[in-house]
Motif scaffolding. Structure first.
Motif, short mmCIF file in Angstrom:
data_model
loop_
_atom_site.label_atom_id
_atom_site.label_comp_id
_atom_site.label_asym_id
_atom_site.label_seq_id
_atom_site.Cartn_x
_atom_site.Cartn_y
_atom_site.Cartn_z
N THR A 108 0.86 -1.18 0.00
CA THR A 108 0.00 0.00 0.00
C THR A 108 0.90 1.23 0.00
N LEU A 109 0.67 2.08 -0.99
CA LEU A 109 1.46 3.30 -1.13
C LEU A 109 0.56 4.51 -0.99
N PRO A 110 1.03 5.54 -0.29
CA PRO A 110 0.26 6.77 -0.25
C PRO A 110 0.33 7.45 -1.63
N GLY A 111 -0.62 8.31 -1.92
CA GLY A 111 -0.60 9.02 -3.19
C GLY A 111 0.64 9.89 -3.34
N SER A 112 1.14 9.94 -4.57
CA SER A 112 2.33 10.75 -4.84
C SER A 112 2.31 11.20 -6.30
N ALA A 113 2.69 12.43 -6.53
CA ALA A 113 2.79 12.96 -7.89
C ALA A 113 4.13 12.63 -8.53
N VAL A 114 5.07 12.11 -7.75
CA VAL A 114 6.42 11.84 -8.26
C VAL A 114 6.41 10.93 -9.49
N PRO A 115 5.71 9.79 -9.47
CA PRO A 115 5.73 8.95 -10.67
C PRO A 115 5.17 9.66 -11.91
N LEU A 116 4.08 10.39 -11.76
CA LEU A 116 3.49 11.07 -12.92
C LEU A 116 4.43 12.15 -13.45
N VAL A 117 5.05 12.90 -12.56
CA VAL A 117 5.99 13.94 -12.99
C VAL A 117 7.16 13.30 -13.74
N LEU A 118 7.73 12.23 -13.19
CA LEU A 118 8.83 11.55 -13.87
C LEU A 118 8.40 11.00 -15.22
N ILE A 119 7.21 10.42 -15.28
CA ILE A 119 6.70 9.88 -16.54
C ILE A 119 6.56 10.98 -17.59
N LEU A 120 5.95 12.09 -17.21
CA LEU A 120 5.71 13.16 -18.17
C LEU A 120 7.02 13.83 -18.62
N LEU A 121 7.93 14.05 -17.68
CA LEU A 121 9.21 14.65 -18.06
C LEU A 121 10.00 13.73 -18.98
N THR A 122 10.01 12.46 -18.66
CA THR A 122 10.75 11.51 -19.49
C THR A 122 10.11 11.38 -20.86
N PHE A 123 8.80 11.28 -20.90
CA PHE A 123 8.12 11.18 -22.19
C PHE A 123 8.42 12.41 -23.05
N ALA A 124 8.31 13.59 -22.45
CA ALA A 124 8.56 14.83 -23.19
C ALA A 124 9.99 14.86 -23.72
N MET A 125 10.95 14.46 -22.88
CA MET A 125 12.35 14.45 -23.32
C MET A 125 12.56 13.46 -24.46
N LYS A 126 12.03 12.24 -24.28
CA LYS A 126 12.22 11.21 -25.31
C LYS A 126 11.48 11.60 -26.60
N PHE A 127 10.32 12.21 -26.47
CA PHE A 127 9.57 12.65 -27.65
C PHE A 127 10.37 13.71 -28.40
N ARG A 128 10.90 14.67 -27.65
CA ARG A 128 11.69 15.74 -28.29
C ARG A 128 12.94 15.17 -28.96
N ILE A 129 13.61 14.27 -28.28
CA ILE A 129 14.81 13.67 -28.88
C ILE A 129 14.43 12.89 -30.14
N GLY A 130 13.35 12.12 -30.08
CA GLY A 130 12.90 11.37 -31.25
C GLY A 130 12.54 12.29 -32.40
N PHE A 131 11.88 13.40 -32.08
CA PHE A 131 11.53 14.38 -33.10
C PHE A 131 12.78 14.96 -33.74
N GLU A 132 13.73 15.38 -32.91
CA GLU A 132 14.97 15.96 -33.44
C GLU A 132 15.74 14.95 -34.29
N MET A 133 15.79 13.72 -33.83
CA MET A 133 16.51 12.68 -34.58
C MET A 133 15.84 12.43 -35.94
N ALA A 134 14.51 12.51 -35.96
CA ALA A 134 13.78 12.23 -37.20
C ALA A 134 13.81 13.41 -38.17
N THR A 135 13.93 14.62 -37.66
CA THR A 135 13.82 15.79 -38.54
C THR A 135 15.12 16.53 -38.79
#
Length: 172
Positions: free
Chosen positions: A98-125
């Motif tokens: 049982t874990l208490p609620g935390s925004a840490v996983p969502l923040v990490l997920i969104l930051l990582t996704f944004a970074m990887k998306f941007r890198i993928g975009f730059e690599m593709a274009t």
């Protein structure tokens, strides 16, 4: 290139992955009780995503792989510290945590996704960016660090569910 071109040019699997990751991050904000197998989904996705990148990108070399491992080790240390301070409770009988609620996983997920998306975009274009080894190595470091954070947290959950050690000899 317009925003619509970027959205339409992105493979469908990327949006499916984002939906799965955001749903896991939103669940983490509410807290709750889950079996270890469910808590392993996000770490497995980030480790798998990082390894897939290392194995499939032709610009990736040993330097990137080593930085991914180094980032993973540093991230795992941070993940362990976060999990130990999370206030989790363990039910060894039901094999749940049982874990208490935390925004840490969502923040990490969104930051990582944004970074990887941007890198993928730059690599593709941007054709020449694939030869910029600093860019590729930094991507490996950040990817490894995030995977390590989730893996380190999972390690603490897994260790917490191990059976308690029973004494071999009892004194009367």
């Amino acid at each position: 290139m317009s925003f619509q071109d970027i959205l339409l040019g992105t493979p469908t699997w990327v949006w499916v992955l984002l939906a799965v990751l955001v749903s896991r991050g939103m669940k983490a904000m509410k807290g709750g009780t889950a079996p270890l197998s469910k808590l392993g989904i996000v770490p497995a996705l980030f480790v798998g995503w990082g390894l897939l990148h290392l194995l499939s990108d032709p610009a990736t070399g040993w330097d990137t792989a080593l930085m991914w491992v180094a980032g993973g080790v540093l991230g795992a240390g941070l993940g362990v510290a976060l999990a130990k301070r999370s206030g989790m409770t363990v039910d060894r009988v039901r094999r749940t945590i049982t874990l208490p609620g935390s925004a840490v996983p969502l923040v990490l997920i969104l930051l990582t996704f944004a970074m990887k998306f941007r890198i993928g975009f730059e690599m593709a274009t941007t054709p020449h960016i694939g030869v910029d080894s600093t860019f590729i190595v930094l991507n490996g470091l950040v990817s490894g660090a995030v995977a390590g954070i989730f893996a380190g947290r999972f390690l603490i959950y897994w260790l917490a569910l191990r059976p308690a050690v029973e004494p071999v000899l009892e004194r009367s």
